[in-house]
Every structure is written in structure tokens, then in C-alpha cells.
Design an enzyme around this catalytic site. Structure first.
Site, PDB file in Angstrom:
ATOM      1  CG  ASP A  90     -33.200  85.074 -94.453  1.00 19.87           C
ATOM      2  OD1 ASP A  90     -33.269  85.422 -93.266  1.00 19.87           O
ATOM      3  OD2 ASP A  90     -32.208  85.273 -95.174  1.00 19.87           O
ATOM      4  NE  ARG A 102     -12.760  75.990 -71.008  1.00 20.77           N
ATOM      5  CZ  ARG A 102     -11.903  74.982 -70.867  1.00 20.77           C
ATOM      6  NH1 ARG A 102     -12.155  74.004 -70.030  1.00 20.77           N
ATOM      7  NH2 ARG A 102     -10.795  74.954 -71.555  1.00 20.77           N
ATOM      8  CE  LYS A 137     -35.348  81.182 -89.086  1.00 18.88           C
ATOM      9  NZ  LYS A 137     -34.943  81.350 -90.491  1.00 18.88           N
ATOM     10  CD  GLN A 139     -28.817  82.304 -87.037  1.00 14.42           C
ATOM     11  OE1 GLN A 139     -28.742  81.705 -85.971  1.00 14.42           O
ATOM     12  NE2 GLN A 139     -29.178  83.580 -87.078  1.00 14.42           N
ATOM     13  N   GLY A 168     -32.883  87.905 -88.625  1.00 15.40           N
ATOM     14  CA  GLY A 168     -33.823  88.979 -88.952  1.00 15.40           C
ATOM     15  C   GLY A 168     -35.149  88.311 -89.240  1.00 15.40           C
ATOM     16  CG  HIS A 169     -36.700  85.766 -87.019  1.00 11.94           C
ATOM     17  ND1 HIS A 169     -36.731  84.906 -85.953  1.00 11.94           N
ATOM     18  CD2 HIS A 169     -35.666  85.334 -87.813  1.00 11.94           C
ATOM     19  CE1 HIS A 169     -35.758  84.009 -86.088  1.00 11.94           C
ATOM     20  NE2 HIS A 169     -35.105  84.254 -87.190  1.00 11.94           N
TER      21      HIS A 169
HETATM   22  P1  GDP Z   1     -37.057  84.454 -91.174  1.00 12.10           P
HETATM   23  O1  GDP Z   1     -35.655  84.905 -90.927  1.00 12.10           O
HETATM   24  O2  GDP Z   1     -37.149  82.976 -91.398  1.00 12.10           O
HETATM   25  O3  GDP Z   1     -38.027  84.910 -90.129  1.00 12.10           O
HETATM   26  O4  GDP Z   1     -37.505  85.127 -92.546  1.00 12.10           O
HETATM   27  P2  GDP Z   1     -37.228  86.663 -93.020  1.00 12.10           P
HETATM   28  O5  GDP Z   1     -38.136  87.549 -92.299  1.00 12.10           O
HETATM   29  O6  GDP Z   1     -35.768  86.966 -92.975  1.00 12.10           O
HETATM   30  O7  GDP Z   1     -37.568  86.546 -94.553  1.00 12.10           O
HETATM   31  C1  GDP Z   1     -38.805  86.123 -95.012  1.00 12.10           C
HETATM   32  C2  GDP Z   1     -39.392  87.213 -95.913  1.00 12.10           C
HETATM   33  O8  GDP Z   1     -40.462  86.688 -96.669  1.00 12.10           O
HETATM   34  C3  GDP Z   1     -39.957  88.376 -95.132  1.00 12.10           C
HETATM   35  O9  GDP Z   1     -39.803  89.548 -95.864  1.00 12.10           O
HETATM   36  C4  GDP Z   1     -41.438  88.005 -94.999  1.00 12.10           C
HETATM   37  O10 GDP Z   1     -42.274  89.137 -94.845  1.00 12.10           O
HETATM   38  C5  GDP Z   1     -41.673  87.337 -96.335  1.00 12.10           C
HETATM   39  N1  GDP Z   1     -42.707  86.279 -96.343  1.00 12.10           N
HETATM   40  C6  GDP Z   1     -42.981  85.350 -95.388  1.00 12.10           C
HETATM   41  N2  GDP Z   1     -43.922  84.481 -95.824  1.00 12.10           N
HETATM   42  C7  GDP Z   1     -44.237  84.865 -97.079  1.00 12.10           C
HETATM   43  C8  GDP Z   1     -45.123  84.341 -98.083  1.00 12.10           C
HETATM   44  O11 GDP Z   1     -45.795  83.334 -97.900  1.00 12.10           O
HETATM   45  N3  GDP Z   1     -45.173  85.022 -99.269  1.00 12.10           N
HETATM   46  C9  GDP Z   1     -44.425  86.122 -99.512  1.00 12.10           C
HETATM   47  N4  GDP Z   1     -44.516  86.700-100.708  1.00 12.10           N
HETATM   48  N5  GDP Z   1     -43.573  86.637 -98.603  1.00 12.10           N
HETATM   49  C10 GDP Z   1     -43.474  86.010 -97.403  1.00 12.10           C
HETATM   50  P1  IMO Z   2     -32.499  84.164 -89.949  1.00 12.94           P
HETATM   51  O1  IMO Z   2     -32.773  83.749 -88.537  1.00 12.94           O
HETATM   52  C1  IMO Z   2     -29.840  83.899 -93.398  1.00 12.94           C
HETATM   53  C2  IMO Z   2     -25.531  83.597 -92.607  1.00 12.94           C
HETATM   54  C3  IMO Z   2     -24.663  84.772 -92.967  1.00 12.94           C
HETATM   55  C4  IMO Z   2     -23.347  84.074 -93.243  1.00 12.94           C
HETATM   56  C5  IMO Z   2     -23.333  82.948 -92.228  1.00 12.94           C
HETATM   57  C6  IMO Z   2     -22.555  83.266 -90.940  1.00 12.94           C
HETATM   58  O2  IMO Z   2     -33.011  85.505 -90.296  1.00 12.94           O
HETATM   59  O3  IMO Z   2     -32.918  83.101 -90.922  1.00 12.94           O
HETATM   60  P2  IMO Z   2     -22.938  84.857 -88.854  1.00 12.94           P
HETATM   61  O4  IMO Z   2     -23.224  86.318 -88.770  1.00 12.94           O
HETATM   62  O5  IMO Z   2     -23.954  83.993 -88.203  1.00 12.94           O
HETATM   63  O6  IMO Z   2     -21.540  84.518 -88.410  1.00 12.94           O
HETATM   64  O7  IMO Z   2     -22.971  84.527 -90.430  1.00 12.94           O
HETATM   65  O8  IMO Z   2     -24.690  82.712 -91.887  1.00 12.94           O
HETATM   66  N1  IMO Z   2     -26.685  83.931 -91.711  1.00 12.94           N
HETATM   67  C7  IMO Z   2     -27.949  83.975 -92.113  1.00 12.94           C
HETATM   68  N2  IMO Z   2     -28.493  83.811 -93.335  1.00 12.94           N
HETATM   69  N3  IMO Z   2     -30.638  84.103 -92.342  1.00 12.94           N
HETATM   70  C8  IMO Z   2     -30.120  84.243 -91.101  1.00 12.94           C
HETATM   71  O9  IMO Z   2     -30.880  84.315 -89.988  1.00 12.94           O
HETATM   72  C9  IMO Z   2     -28.709  84.224 -90.949  1.00 12.94           C
HETATM   73  N4  IMO Z   2     -27.858  84.350 -89.907  1.00 12.94           N
HETATM   74  C10 IMO Z   2     -26.630  84.156 -90.374  1.00 12.94           C
HETATM   75  O10 IMO Z   2     -25.166  85.437 -94.099  1.00 12.94           O
HETATM   76  O11 IMO Z   2     -23.366  83.490 -94.516  1.00 12.94           O
HETATM   77 MG    MG Z   3     -34.273  86.315 -91.671  1.00  9.06          MG
END
Ligand code: GDP
Ligand code: IMO
Ligand code: MG
Length: 430
Positions: free
Chosen positions: A14, A144, A17, A231, A41-42
Site C-alpha cells: 500500500d 502441481r 504503487k 504487495q 488493492g491499487h
Molecule cells: P498500493 O497498493 O501500493 O497501490 O497502494 P493503495 O492504493 O493500497 O494505498 C495507497 C493509498 O494512498 C491510496 O488511498 C492512495 O489514493 C493514497 N495515496 C497515494 N499517494 C498519496 C500521496 O502522495 N498522498 C496522499 N495523501 N495519499 C496518497
Molecule cells: P497491495 O498490492 C498490504 C497482507 C495481508 C496479510 C498477508 C497475507 O495493495 O500493496 P494474503 O491474502 O496475501 O495471503 O495475505 O499479506 N497483504 C497485503 N498488505 N497490501 C497488499 O497488497 C497486500 N496483500 C496481502 O494483509 O497480512
Molecule cells: Mg494496496
């Protein structure tokens, strides 16, 4: 022949990315996911709209760019259909620019059941999985016994599906798991299976490719390819905080196996870190804050999971972990996100080393999960001003630039850009 650039998370996920991939997509021809699945979740924001992607690469909103779901990715057909339906409702026709590897594995409804059964069996030691079936589906891949996208087209698909499901039911029952009470989105296993089967039709509308040839041909034709990680480093199956990790190689090496490209084709490695740190799910997190500062980071940063809605644990940036991430991934440039969350902070702390049993160390020990780790913090003066409206790196407040320079010095890697809001437009390149 061009090289393939890589973008991945350096913390526990999170980091932003999805947002950075969306921003960089205009520079590329192909965006390729190489591992993970609907546990990701991106989030992307532009034109006042927010979009969350799980399986589909984050370049999908750029019509003229190809998005590839690589062989290392797991696809859950019903979640895939939901994503496609949401895109269609927004006027995006993904059938035009999304291609899928025939070798990507499928997540079955019974994989999701096994995920829940495994977590239940672990009791207090549970990982806090996203319950999307990731662990069990990768387990079948390694054993497998898994089913792949290309297998859907085979005559014996339903038979093999049934075999695998029966095996999962036997295992779940043997573990004392109550299969009859199990629900996915309020549906019994049987009901969900029906929706899942119907969803295969959506998946079949897409172009299935031998993605290893597809991607290598792109490189030979001098197309620019960006590999999008899901991740992050510290959730990597080999080098993360095992067993509190996900079940794939989230690191640069995962690009080679998750897309079928040679190590020598890897170009830039862009690592993303928040200006602080978060983690969702169980497992060690040395800089975690249990006080009001932690709650402030959570609230101001809107730190709630994009996939599960769970609150994320928050803490200071962790340089020992970041240095480890730079080493394992060969990071060539850093992207720092979310400093704006700390705009009001008088002091911003940075963990520069750990103290373990009275000894100072800057390495990640094998015993990460079991020993007590005290983070050694270096305080930095906060910038105490809004970053809204700033459009150039040089115009950032001096105290923030000072903090960013310390990150560069501590990691030995230069910062390429800083993100200062969720919106696509707020990325300041250095
Ligand atoms: P990802 O999984 O790495 O793609 O990240 P997520 O989408 O799960 O979480 C990142 C969160 O931070 C999202 O709600 C984005 O909208 C937010 N975000 C990303 N860059 C910034 C930033 O520079 N500032 C703030 N305040 N929020 C950001
Ligand atoms: P993005 O791509 C944050 C965490 C879960 C759990 C562990 C294993 O949005 O950054 P899983 O379902 O993969 O077996 O869970 O990894 N986890 C993440 N935490 N961002 C993610 O993806 C994650 N995907 C899995 O919370 O601790
Ligand atoms: Mg995420």
C-alpha cells in the site's frame, strides 16, 4: 532490445504503487503484473474519481497501452468479472488493451474456503490473510495440482475442477472446518461456485497469450515495458517476515519468473516507500506506534485497506527495512509517497537502526518475529505547512527536503519523485 523496468513496494504494501504506475504509464507501451492477485488493492485518482484495481494492471485507464496479466499472477474469475464490470460502467473497454497469460493460475471458490480453514486452524497465530485464496492457490501451483487460464479451454476442465474441489473439501473437513457454514460474500460454497462458473465467460472474452513470448517480443521490438509489483518486499515469501507474508516472490527476481524474462533484461528498479510506514494484517512491525501519533497517521492518511477495509497499523519509516529492500531488489531509484500526511507534525521520526538485546544493529535478523526490537529514532523537524499547490520538487519546504535527503543518504539511493496527494497530477519529479 529494450530492458524491462520494475516498480515495486519496499515496505508492507500500500505504498501507492497503483498511483505511481498510472503516472508513469505514458512513458511505457506495456504494463505487466507479475505476481499476486486479488489480495492487492491499487488505488488511482484522477479527474475527481477514485478507482481501485485488484488483478488488472494499473495502466488500464490509458487506452493506447497494453496491460498484461502475467503467468505469476492469480486470477479469481468472479473478482475479475467485478473489476471488468466496474471498468465498463466507467466507459473503459478493457477487452481492447488487456491480455492474459495462459499460464496464470486460477483461484477456485474452494481455494478461498481453504484460506479461511487455514486461518481458523492457526488460531491466534493467524496471518490476517485477505481471504482471497492466495495461499491455497499458490500451494496448488507448487504441488502441481493447480488449474491455469489455458486449462479452461480443455475438455476435461470441469473434471479437473471437481477433483481439486473434492480434495479441498476433504482437507477442510479433516481440519474440523465447518464447510456448510462457510460463506463468500454471503453465499454458500455451492452458490458462489455457480457465480464463479458464470464469470468464466467474462474471462474468456479476453485474449489469452503465451505471455513469455509476448513480453520478450515486445522487448525485442524496443517496446517499453513496466512490471508492476503487488504487495511488497517485506511480504515476500522468501525474504519477508515469514510466516507473516504473502505466498509469492514480490521482489525484482519475481519479475523473471512471473513474466518469463531473463535477469539480464531488467532495467530500472523503482522502489516505492511511504514517508512513514504501514502494515495491514499480523506480523512484526518494529516502528509501529500505538499512541495518538499512530492514530493520527491512520486518520490523516486514510489508512484503511483498499481490499479489505481493515485499518492499517501505522508507524515511523524504517530504514533498516528499507536498506534491506534496496539490497534485495537492486533498487535504482526511490519514489516517496504521502509526506503530506505529516504536514502538521512538529517532529517526524526516522528509525535508522534497531536495538536488539542491548546490541545496535542495522540488519534484519532471522529472529525478527520473536525478539524484542527497539527502533532507534532520529528526530527531524516537521515542515508544518500544507503542500497543496506545490508543483516543483525544489519548491518543497526545506525541512521536508532535509528529511528526504536523509532517506537518500541512509539508503544510498536517489529519490526520483515525491507524491504529495492521492491525485495523478501531484507527483513532483526531482
Ligand atoms: P498500493 O497498493 O501500493 O497501490 O497502494 P493503495 O492504493 O493500497 O494505498 C495507497 C493509498 O494512498 C491510496 O488511498 C492512495 O489514493 C493514497 N495515496 C497515494 N499517494 C498519496 C500521496 O502522495 N498522498 C496522499 N495523501 N495519499 C496518497
Ligand atoms: P497491495 O498490492 C498490504 C497482507 C495481508 C496479510 C498477508 C497475507 O495493495 O500493496 P494474503 O491474502 O496475501 O495471503 O495475505 O499479506 N497483504 C497485503 N498488505 N497490501 C497488499 O497488497 C497486500 N496483500 C496481502 O494483509 O497480512
Ligand atoms: Mg494496496
Amino acid at each position: 532490445m529494450t530492458k524491462i523496468d520494475v516498480l515495486l513496494g519496499l515496505q508492507w504494501g500500500d505504498e501507492g504503487k497503483g498511483k505511481i504506475v498510472d503516472v508513469l504509464t505514458p512513458r511505457y507501451d506495456v504494463i505487466a503484473r507479475f505476481q499476486g492477485g486479488p489480495n492487492a488493492g491499487h488505488t488511482l485518482e484522477f479527474n475527481g474519481m477514485k478507482h481501485v484495481l485488484h488483478i488488472i494492471p494499473s495502466g488500464i485507464f490509458h487506452e493506447d497501452k497494453i496491460n498484461l496479466i502475467g503467468n505469476g499472477v492469480l486470477i479469481e474469475p468472479r473478482i475479475f468479472r467485478q473489476e471488468i464490470d466496474e471498468l465498463t460502467a466507467k466507459g473503459v473497454d478493457a477487452t481492447r488493451n488487456l491480455v492474459v497469460s495462459k499460464k496464470a493460475h486460477l483461484i477456485l471458490p474452494s481455494h478461498r474456503m481453504m484460506d479461511a480453514a487455514n486461518e481458523q486452524a492457526k488460531g491466534n497465530a493467524k496471518i490476517g490473510s485477505t481471504l482471497k485464496g492466495i495461499g491455497p492457490a499458490y500451494t496448488d501451483k507448487i504441488a502441481r495440482t493447480g488449474l491455469r487460464v489455458g486449462d479452461m479451454l480443455a475438455e476435461d476442465f470441469i473434471e479437473r475442477y471437481g477433483q481439486l474441489k473434492r480434495q479441498h473439501l476433504l482437507m477442510a473437513r479433516a481440519m474440523g472446518f465447518d464447510v456448510e457454514q462457510f460463506r463468500i460474500d454471503g453465499m454458500t460454497l455451492g452458490e458462489y461456485e455457480q457465480v464463479w462458473m458464470e464469470s468464466l465467460a467474462t474471462l474468456k472474452r479476453f485474449r489469452f497469450v503465451n505471455s513469455e513470448y509476448f513480453i520478450n517480443r515486445c522487448l525485442q521490438e524496443d517496446k517499453k515495458v513496466l512490471a508492476e509489483g503487488a504487495q511488497a518486499m517485506m511480504l515476500d515469501i522468501d525474504f519477508g517476515t515469514y510466516p507473516f507474508v504473502t505466498s509469492s516472490n514480490t521482489i525484482t527476481a519475481g519479475v523473471c519468473t512471473g513474466l518469463g524474462v531473463a535477469p539480464s533484461t531488467i532495467g530500472k528498479v523503482m522502489g516505492i516507500t511511504k514517508a512513514y510506514c504501514t502494515r495491514v494484517g499480523a506480523g512484526p512491525f518494529p516502528t509501529e506506534l500505538f499512541d495518538e501519533t499512530g492514530s493520527r497517521l491512520c486518520e490523516l492518511g486514510h489508512e484503511y485497506g483498499a481490499t479489505t477495509g481493515r485499518p492499517r497499523r501505522c508507524g515511523w519509516i524504517d530504514l533498516p527495512a528499507l536498506r534491506y529492500a534496496c539490497m534485495i531488489n537492486g533498487v535504482t531509484e526511490l519514489y516517496v509517497t504521502k509526506p503530506d500526511v505529516m504536514n502538521d507534525f512538529e517532529t517526524v521520526n526516522m528509525c535508522t537502526a534497531y536495538e536488539i538485546e542491548g546490541q545496535k544493529t542495522d540488519e534484519i535478523p532471522f529472529e525478527y518475529n520473536t525478539v524484542e526490537i527497539a527502533p532507534l529514532l532520529t528526530p527531524y523537524k516537521g515542515w508544518q505547512q500544507s503542500l497543496a499547490g506545490i508543483t516543483e520538487y525544489n519548491a518543497l519546504p526545506a525541512n521536508l527536503k532535509n528529511y528526504l535527503a536523509a532517506i537518500e543518504e541512509q539508503t544510498g539511493v536517489r529519490i526520483a519523485a515525491v507524491s504529495i496527494s492521492p491525485d495523478r497530477k501531484d507527483v513532483l519529479f526531482k
